[in-house]
Design a protein around this motif. Structure first.
Motif, short mmCIF file in Angstrom:
data_model
loop_
_atom_site.label_atom_id
_atom_site.label_comp_id
_atom_site.label_asym_id
_atom_site.label_seq_id
_atom_site.Cartn_x
_atom_site.Cartn_y
_atom_site.Cartn_z
N PRO A 176 26.34 1.41 -7.44
CA PRO A 176 25.75 2.71 -7.08
C PRO A 176 24.28 2.63 -6.72
CG PRO A 176 26.16 2.57 -9.45
CD PRO A 176 26.84 1.39 -8.83
N ASP A 177 23.52 1.73 -7.38
CA ASP A 177 22.09 1.62 -7.08
C ASP A 177 21.86 1.18 -5.63
OD1 ASP A 177 21.49 2.41 -9.60
OD2 ASP A 177 21.00 0.41 -10.36
N PHE A 178 22.78 0.39 -5.09
CA PHE A 178 22.65 -0.04 -3.69
C PHE A 178 22.70 1.17 -2.77
CE2 PHE A 178 24.74 -0.99 0.34
CZ PHE A 178 23.92 -1.97 0.85
N TRP A 179 23.66 2.05 -2.99
CA TRP A 179 23.83 3.22 -2.11
C TRP A 179 22.67 4.20 -2.30
CZ3 TRP A 179 26.98 1.89 1.41
CH2 TRP A 179 28.05 1.04 1.11
N ILE A 180 22.19 4.31 -3.52
CA ILE A 180 21.04 5.19 -3.76
C ILE A 180 19.81 4.67 -3.00
CG2 ILE A 180 19.37 5.90 -5.52
CD1 ILE A 180 21.79 5.98 -7.50
N MET A 181 19.55 3.36 -3.09
CA MET A 181 18.38 2.81 -2.42
C MET A 181 18.55 2.79 -0.91
SD MET A 181 15.80 2.21 -4.32
CE MET A 181 14.83 1.23 -3.16
N LEU A 182 19.76 2.53 -0.43
CA LEU A 182 19.99 2.51 1.01
C LEU A 182 19.68 3.87 1.62
CD1 LEU A 182 21.08 1.05 3.55
CD2 LEU A 182 23.36 1.87 2.91
N THR A 183 20.22 4.93 1.01
CA THR A 183 19.97 6.27 1.54
C THR A 183 18.52 6.69 1.35
OG1 THR A 183 20.87 7.14 -0.54
CG2 THR A 183 22.35 7.08 1.35
N TYR A 184 17.92 6.28 0.23
CA TYR A 184 16.52 6.62 -0.03
C TYR A 184 15.58 5.94 0.97
CZ TYR A 184 11.97 6.25 -2.38
OH TYR A 184 10.63 6.26 -2.67
N LEU A 185 15.77 4.65 1.20
CA LEU A 185 14.92 3.94 2.13
C LEU A 185 15.08 4.47 3.55
CD1 LEU A 185 15.29 0.27 0.82
CD2 LEU A 185 13.28 1.76 0.64
N ALA A 186 16.33 4.73 3.95
CA ALA A 186 16.56 5.32 5.27
C ALA A 186 15.87 6.68 5.37
CB ALA A 186 18.06 5.46 5.53
N ALA A 187 15.92 7.46 4.28
CA ALA A 187 15.28 8.77 4.27
C ALA A 187 13.77 8.66 4.48
CB ALA A 187 15.58 9.49 2.95
N GLN A 188 13.13 7.77 3.74
CA GLN A 188 11.69 7.64 3.85
C GLN A 188 11.27 7.11 5.23
OE1 GLN A 188 9.86 9.14 1.88
NE2 GLN A 188 9.73 8.35 -0.21
N ILE A 189 12.05 6.20 5.78
CA ILE A 189 11.75 5.69 7.12
C ILE A 189 11.87 6.81 8.16
CG2 ILE A 189 12.54 4.14 8.96
CD1 ILE A 189 13.46 2.23 6.68
N LEU A 190 12.96 7.57 8.09
CA LEU A 190 13.18 8.64 9.06
C LEU A 190 12.15 9.76 8.90
CD1 LEU A 190 17.07 8.77 8.91
CD2 LEU A 190 15.69 8.06 10.87
N LEU A 191 11.81 10.10 7.66
CA LEU A 191 10.78 11.12 7.45
C LEU A 191 9.43 10.64 7.98
CD1 LEU A 191 11.74 12.39 3.88
CD2 LEU A 191 11.68 13.77 5.97
N THR A 192 9.10 9.38 7.70
CA THR A 192 7.84 8.83 8.21
C THR A 192 7.80 8.88 9.73
OG1 THR A 192 7.58 7.39 6.28
CG2 THR A 192 6.41 6.76 8.29
N THR A 193 8.87 8.45 10.37
CA THR A 193 8.94 8.47 11.83
C THR A 193 8.87 9.90 12.36
OG1 THR A 193 10.30 6.47 11.79
CG2 THR A 193 10.30 7.77 13.82
#
Length: 209
Positions: A176-193
């Motif tokens: 589960p931690d993999f999916w949490i971090m995957l979605t979190y990192l994608a979120a921060q990248i997309l928000l930053t962009t």
């Protein structure tokens, strides 16, 4: 480049169950992304949002309710930074479209909290509900900056919902931690962009008479 390598390494560590690798790499992620924003002369509020995310990341490596609440508080401050950015740079929705989006996010919030509530520890119910309200407001606000930021807000909502289901002791997918971090990192990248693009667009737009 450095952020991408650290993110890939962290996700690989989680996928392989290498807890030490995750413990080492996770605290590096948001500072590296924040450094990228600074080097690109991004808005200070974006840097602050990412650094509050870093605070949450580090705190959530610990254990215990107080540490969890402190981490949630740090993320909440990051969401407030994002909301300020959206208010400053976002575009308004048309009435019908805006009403539909508000209704969609409101329904998602109500349903999620209602489902989680009975299974959350009693002392976590109010803090989780309050944080969920702020998180949902951030995700809605992200829609004012276009599809990229909107996707980031939605993924942040998904990532933290996955954390909440773990707090509620619901059954979890493998790793589960993999999916949490995957979605979190994608979120921060997309928000930053999305924020950077929206900021550049608002700065280049002609002043209104």
């Amino acid at each position: 480049m450095a952020f991408g390598l650290a993110a890939a390494g962290d996700l690989a560590a989680l996928a392989l169950g290498a807890d030490l690798g995750h413990t080492i790499l996770k605290p590096l992620l948001m500072p590296l992304l924040a450094a990228y924003v600074v080097l690109r002369q991004g808005p200070p509020l974006l840097t602050a949002a990412l650094l509050f995310g870093w605070g949450g990341d580090v705190l959530l490596l610990g254990e215990g309710d107080l540490v969890f609440l402190a981490g949630m508080g740090s993320f909440a401050l990051g969401h407030l930074c994002y909301l300020a950015l959206f208010r400053r740079n976002g575009e308004g929705h048309g009435t019908a479209r805006g009403t539909f989006i508000v209704a969609t996010y409101a329904c998602a919030l109500i349903i999620t909290v209602a489902l989680l509530w009975p299974d959350l520890p009693p002392d976590m119910r109010i803090p989780v509900a309050g944080y969920s309200l702020l998180l949902t407001a951030m995700a809605f606000g992200a829609t004012t900056l276009g599809l990229t930021a909107a996707a980031g807000g939605g993924l942040f909502l998904l990532s933290d919902t996955l954390i909440a289901t773990d707090v509620a002791d619901w059954a979890q997918a493998p790793r589960p931690d993999f999916w949490i971090m995957l979605t979190y990192l994608a979120a921060q990248i997309l928000l930053t962009t999305g924020v950077r693009t929206g900021t550049l667009t608002s700065e280049s737009a002609p002043a209104r008479p």
